[in-house]
Design an enzyme around this catalytic site. Structure first.
Site, short mmCIF file in Angstrom:
data_model
loop_
_atom_site.label_atom_id
_atom_site.label_comp_id
_atom_site.label_asym_id
_atom_site.label_seq_id
_atom_site.Cartn_x
_atom_site.Cartn_y
_atom_site.Cartn_z
N ASP A 8 0.86 -1.18 0.00
CA ASP A 8 0.00 0.00 0.00
C ASP A 8 0.90 1.23 0.00
OD1 ASP A 8 -2.35 1.40 -0.06
OD2 ASP A 8 -3.13 0.66 1.84
N HIS A 60 -2.31 -0.19 -3.96
CA HIS A 60 -2.81 1.14 -3.63
C HIS A 60 -3.55 1.78 -4.79
CE1 HIS A 60 -3.00 5.22 -2.08
NE2 HIS A 60 -2.47 5.64 -3.22
N HIS A 104 -1.83 1.27 6.61
CA HIS A 104 -2.32 2.40 7.42
C HIS A 104 -3.45 1.94 8.33
CE1 HIS A 104 -5.89 2.44 4.86
NE2 HIS A 104 -5.03 2.26 3.84
N HIS A 115 -8.01 5.40 6.83
CA HIS A 115 -9.30 5.16 6.18
C HIS A 115 -9.45 3.66 6.02
CE1 HIS A 115 -6.51 4.92 2.79
NE2 HIS A 115 -7.43 4.22 2.15
N GLU A 134 -8.32 -2.37 6.68
CA GLU A 134 -7.56 -3.10 5.68
C GLU A 134 -6.58 -4.09 6.31
OE1 GLU A 134 -6.03 -0.28 2.73
OE2 GLU A 134 -7.83 0.93 3.07
#
Length: 276
Positions: A8, A60, A104, A115, A134
């Site tokens: 990512d 990503h 993240h 997010h 995620e």
């Protein structure tokens, strides 16, 4: 040993803002280079541990962030979209370990660029009643295939979320969140050396494969848009629990793949920038 790397961008060394990670952003081209360098550090660690094959999935956004010429020559790169398994495209039970680079924290966490999959369009997610983003969904899906997540890199919030999900995963914090778009940055050479060392050390030891799972799981998602929640029950097995929340039950990784369909439907119904 076969190693799978899901890469990512928000958790990459030095990156803190949407301008760093979105195509067309002022610093996106630099961000792509930074992403490749973190990925290459993980690849070097895997090779040092004896990996005979390393697959990297560009996970990503547009999934075309990694330029093939920037990636370590030993890598088999999975690039572009759509992908049925999205961030885990190409992962099978034949791999010995997963390494997550540049991850993240989930939506609502005070982490850098936090997010869950779709900017602020997804407000909350739960897997079997447990808050998930995620990180957790990737971990659970890999575990269902019998493949352990060995190492994860990102900011300190992502590392803390990983530790809460599975304390056996080695984490490398490359930056420390000051807010959602601000961080104290670890020197990039130090961060990449830490990634390489952590991957080499973790993959050189016993990995302890989780038992592959076939038990159904329940995935619940609360959307910002009631329109999304009203549309998704048109997919067999999806039910709406309130005006903005849907859920479905099924085995992983099939449920992960179905969730990818949800996000594509949501993208067709909304026009939300990722980091509002």
């Amino acid at each position: 040993m076969r190693v799978y790397i899901s890469a990512d961008m928000e958790g990459i060394s030095g990156l803190v803002d949407a301008e760093d990670v979105q195509p067309g952003g002022r610093d996106y081209e630099r961000g792509r280079t930074m992403m490749a360098q973190d990925v290459n550090a993980a690849v070097r660690g895997a090779l040092a541990a004896g990996a005979r094959e390393v697959v990297v999935n560009d996970a990503h956004g547009p999934m075309r962030n990694l330029r093939p010429e920037d990636v370590h020559p030993a890598v088999r790169l999975v690039r572009g979209r759509p992908k049925q398994m999205g961030m885990l495209e190409g992962l099978t039970a034949e791999f010995d370990a997963v390494v997550c680079v540049g991850y993240h924290a989930r939506a609502g966490a005070l982490g850098v660029l936090s997010h869950s999959f779709m900017g602020h369009e997804i407000e909350d997610m739960w897997l079997d009643g447990r808050p998930v983003g995620e990180i957790g969904l990737a971990h659970a899906t890999a575990a269902a295939l019998g493949v352990p997540v060995a190492v994860l890199t990102g900011d300190d919030a992502a590392c803390a979320e990983t530790a809460e999900w599975d304390g056996s995963v080695t984490t490398v914090a490359v930056k420390y969140a000051r807010d959602r778009f601000a961080a104290e940055l670890r020197p990039v050479e130090e961060a990449r050396a830490a990634i390489e060392e952590a991957v080499a050390e973790r993959l050189s030891g016993p990995l302890g494969r989780p038992p592959a799972g076939t038990e159904p799981a329940m995935l619940t998602v609360r959307w910002q848009s009631a329109s999304v929640a009203a549309t998704l029950p048109g997919i067999p097995g999806v039910t709406r629990t309130d005006a903005r929340t849907v859920r479905a039950r099924g085995p992983l990784p099939a449920l992960y793949r179905q969730f990818g369909v949800w996000t594509r439907v949501a993208a067709s119904l909304t026009n939300q920038p990722p980091y509002c």
